[in-house]
Design an enzyme around this catalytic site. Structure first.
Site, short mmCIF file in Angstrom:
data_model
loop_
_atom_site.label_atom_id
_atom_site.label_comp_id
_atom_site.label_asym_id
_atom_site.label_seq_id
_atom_site.Cartn_x
_atom_site.Cartn_y
_atom_site.Cartn_z
N LYS A 5 11.74 17.00 46.85
CA LYS A 5 12.20 17.04 45.45
C LYS A 5 12.93 15.75 45.11
CE LYS A 5 16.26 19.19 44.42
NZ LYS A 5 17.22 18.40 43.62
N ASP A 53 23.32 18.74 51.43
CA ASP A 53 22.41 19.77 50.88
C ASP A 53 22.07 20.83 51.92
OD1 ASP A 53 20.52 17.38 48.86
OD2 ASP A 53 22.50 18.27 48.64
N ARG A 88 14.35 25.86 40.87
CA ARG A 88 14.47 24.43 40.54
C ARG A 88 14.04 23.55 41.69
NH1 ARG A 88 20.12 22.57 39.97
NH2 ARG A 88 18.97 20.68 40.37
C1 EPZ Z 1 21.81 12.99 45.30
O1 EPZ Z 1 22.68 13.32 44.25
C2 EPZ Z 1 20.93 14.22 45.46
N1 EPZ Z 1 20.21 14.48 44.21
C3 EPZ Z 1 21.82 15.42 45.79
O2 EPZ Z 1 20.97 16.55 45.98
C4 EPZ Z 1 22.56 15.11 47.08
O3 EPZ Z 1 23.42 16.21 47.36
C5 EPZ Z 1 23.39 13.84 46.90
O4 EPZ Z 1 22.52 12.75 46.51
C6 EPZ Z 1 24.12 13.43 48.15
O5 EPZ Z 1 23.24 13.29 49.20
C7 EPZ Z 1 19.11 13.76 43.92
O6 EPZ Z 1 18.71 12.87 44.65
C8 EPZ Z 1 18.40 14.11 42.64
P1 EPZ Z 1 25.66 10.97 44.81
P2 EPZ Z 1 23.58 12.19 43.56
O7 EPZ Z 1 25.68 10.07 43.63
O8 EPZ Z 1 22.94 10.86 43.72
C9 EPZ Z 1 29.99 10.47 43.07
C10 EPZ Z 1 20.26 18.73 45.59
O9 EPZ Z 1 20.77 19.82 45.85
N2 EPZ Z 1 29.51 9.67 41.94
O10 EPZ Z 1 25.17 10.46 46.11
O11 EPZ Z 1 23.94 12.65 42.20
C11 EPZ Z 1 29.52 11.93 42.97
O12 EPZ Z 1 30.36 12.66 42.12
C12 EPZ Z 1 21.10 17.62 45.03
O13 EPZ Z 1 19.05 18.44 45.78
C13 EPZ Z 1 30.45 9.02 41.15
O14 EPZ Z 1 31.65 9.14 41.39
O15 EPZ Z 1 24.83 12.24 44.46
C14 EPZ Z 1 29.61 12.39 44.41
O16 EPZ Z 1 30.92 12.86 44.67
C15 EPZ Z 1 22.54 18.05 44.80
N3 EPZ Z 1 30.04 8.27 40.09
C16 EPZ Z 1 29.34 11.11 45.20
O17 EPZ Z 1 29.39 10.02 44.28
C17 EPZ Z 1 28.72 8.10 39.80
O18 EPZ Z 1 28.40 7.37 38.83
C18 EPZ Z 1 27.99 11.06 45.87
O19 EPZ Z 1 27.09 11.61 44.96
C19 EPZ Z 1 27.77 8.75 40.63
C20 EPZ Z 1 28.18 9.52 41.69
#
Ligand code: EPZ
Length: 418
Positions: free
Chosen positions: A22, A304, A397
């Site tokens: 996904k 995840d 989803r």
């Molecule tokens: C990706 O989300 C995945 N989603 C998530 O999978 C996964 O849990 C996550 O990476 C961590 O591995 C997709 O790839 C679509 P992050 P992402 O940005 O990129 C903070 C699932 O269940 N952050 O790596 O959104 C954020 O709040 C989903 O399949 C900021 O602060 O996660 C988090 O605490 C859930 N500012 C941390 O970074 C920003 O602008 C890491 O999140 C962006 C993120």
């Protein structure tokens, strides 16, 4: 109301094949926006998130043909607007993945704050900062954001924290920027390597994907081509846990065990009996003992898989400390597990201690988010008696045809509409 009905206690057997990832497919569709020619995407998981993303892209003029199960033909020549539909953006966190490619190809994009799982605040400050570093202008009007850039210019971007989608978005935007972009403290997920390889086959000049420093030399344009989505490592890990938690001999096929090495390490430490092939895993009945995990960006323990692993630890002998370092709201589902009979103490929003083994009893449940929803299915499958799970959109989803696939290996699960 659609819901799952699950009768616990069934042993599983046979084989379950892993679907396409996904979290790669949700980036490759947007990547097609960078390409002058159409792209053919294969092994795409047939899931709600992909449906929403397709609706969003068709709304701005992208032509998407669903050739057959898992195969999509995407042509972005006819894109005729740069405003992303607000109600669709709100339903899909990954809508943000369109921003970088739209900026790079058309010089502007307008979107509202993206939705997604309630596992934390999910800010987008790092995306905005990164696009500004590449020369984009950012305007905010309420929760509507507009980004403009006549031509993106390469820059050195240091990410203050690792972010998967920020890394991917900036990497995509930089492929058509003028000059060199360096992304430091980049995420290293296997899906990022696969995305970079696809873009390079279309003429991009990306090096270092899979390391903390990615270098992108901007090019004039990208061709179009074919890509097969890699196996979903979260499904591989979840189904391995499913086999162990039901004490079954279960074969997980079409998977990449090397993409879940950290999970396999922890399962090994817990005493799991597994056979690991180059594209399959077989689980055997095992006596498990409590094991601590700390979630971390790849190659650390995947956040995840934290919820499915926690459910498994409710059946392990002794204490397990589960430390969720990435999201501040991704442990609250443990309250629901306690209602089923688990013994889990929340130390703080990032840490819980599981005391096992405990007998679980079926109940009426509501899925809080995607991965916790799947964890509730695992819990219901070992609980005594019948459970119902509502809000199953949250599960559909991310897991293709999950009821039929679980029924096929012997689970007593069905979807009803009452
Ligand atoms: C990706 O989300 C995945 N989603 C998530 O999978 C996964 O849990 C996550 O990476 C961590 O591995 C997709 O790839 C679509 P992050 P992402 O940005 O990129 C903070 C699932 O269940 N952050 O790596 O959104 C954020 O709040 C989903 O399949 C900021 O602060 O996660 C988090 O605490 C859930 N500012 C941390 O970074 C920003 O602008 C890491 O999140 C962006 C993120």
């Amino acid at each position: 109301m659609e819901k799952y009905i699950i009768i616990g206690g069934k042993k599983l057997n046979g084989e379950i094949s892993v679907a396409g990832a996904k979290n790669m497919a949700l980036k490759v569709f947007p990547a097609a926006i960078l390409c002058q020619e159409p792209c053919l995407l294969k092994n795409v998981p047939e899931i709600e998130d992909i449906e929403r993303l397709i609706e969003l892209m068709q709304d701005i003029g992208v032509k998407i043909t669903h050739n057959c199960r898992g195969e999509y033909f995407v042509s972005t020549k006819e894109i005729n607007k740069t405003q992303l539909k607000p109600d669709l953006v709100k339903r899909l966190r990954s809508s943000i993945m369109l921003a970088g490619p739209m900026l790079a190809r058309f010089g502007e994009v307008t979107l509202t704050h993206p939705g997604g799982c309630i596992i934390g605040q999910r800010p987008i400050d790092l995306f905005i900062e990164g696009f500004q570093k590449l020369g984009a202008e950012f305007n905010e009007n309420g929760d509507t954001y507009t980004l403009h850039a006549k031509k993106l210019k390469g820059a050195e971007i240091i990410l203050p924290r690792v972010s998967v989608t920020v890394t991917e978005n900036l990497m995509m935007a930089a492929t058509l920027a003028q000059g060199i972009t360096i992304i430091k403290n980049a995420a290293m997920e296997p899906e990022i390597i696969a995305l970079a390889n696809f873009l390079n086959e279309q003429g991009a000049k990306i090096s270092g994907a899979g390391t903390p420093e990615i270098r992108i030399e901007g090019v004039k344009e990208l061709k179009g081509g074919e890509i097969t989505i890699i196996p979903d490592r979260i499904e591989s890990g979840t189904f391995t846990i499913l086999g162990l938690i039901t004490n079954s001999q279960l074969k997980i096929t079409n998977c990449e065990p090397k993409h879940i090495e950290n999970l396999l390490y922890s399962l090994n430490k817990a005493g799991a009996k597994l056979e690991i092939g180059n594209d399959y895993i077989i689980t055997y009945p095992s006596q498990l003992k409590g094991t601590n995990i700390v979630t971390h960006e790849y190659p650390g323990f995947p956040t995840d898989l934290q919820a499915p692993f926690t459910v498994l630890m409710t059946q392990a002998q002794g204490l397990s400390l589960i430390h969720e370092t990435i999201f501040e709201g991704r442990l609250f589902y443990t309250d629901i597990l306690n209602q089923l009979g688990a013994n889990i103490i929340m130390c703080d929003p990032h840490r819980v201690v599981v005391n096992g083994p405990t007998k679980l009893y079926g109940k009426k449940l509501v899925s809080p988010d995607l991965r916790a929803g799947m964890a509730l299915i695992l819990a219901a499958m070992i609980a005594q008696g019948t459970s119902s799970i509502e809000n199953i959109y949250q599960i559909n989803r991310g897991y293709e045809n999950i009821v039929a696939r679980l029924q096929q290996i012997g689970a007593d699960i069905k979807q009803i509409n009452d």
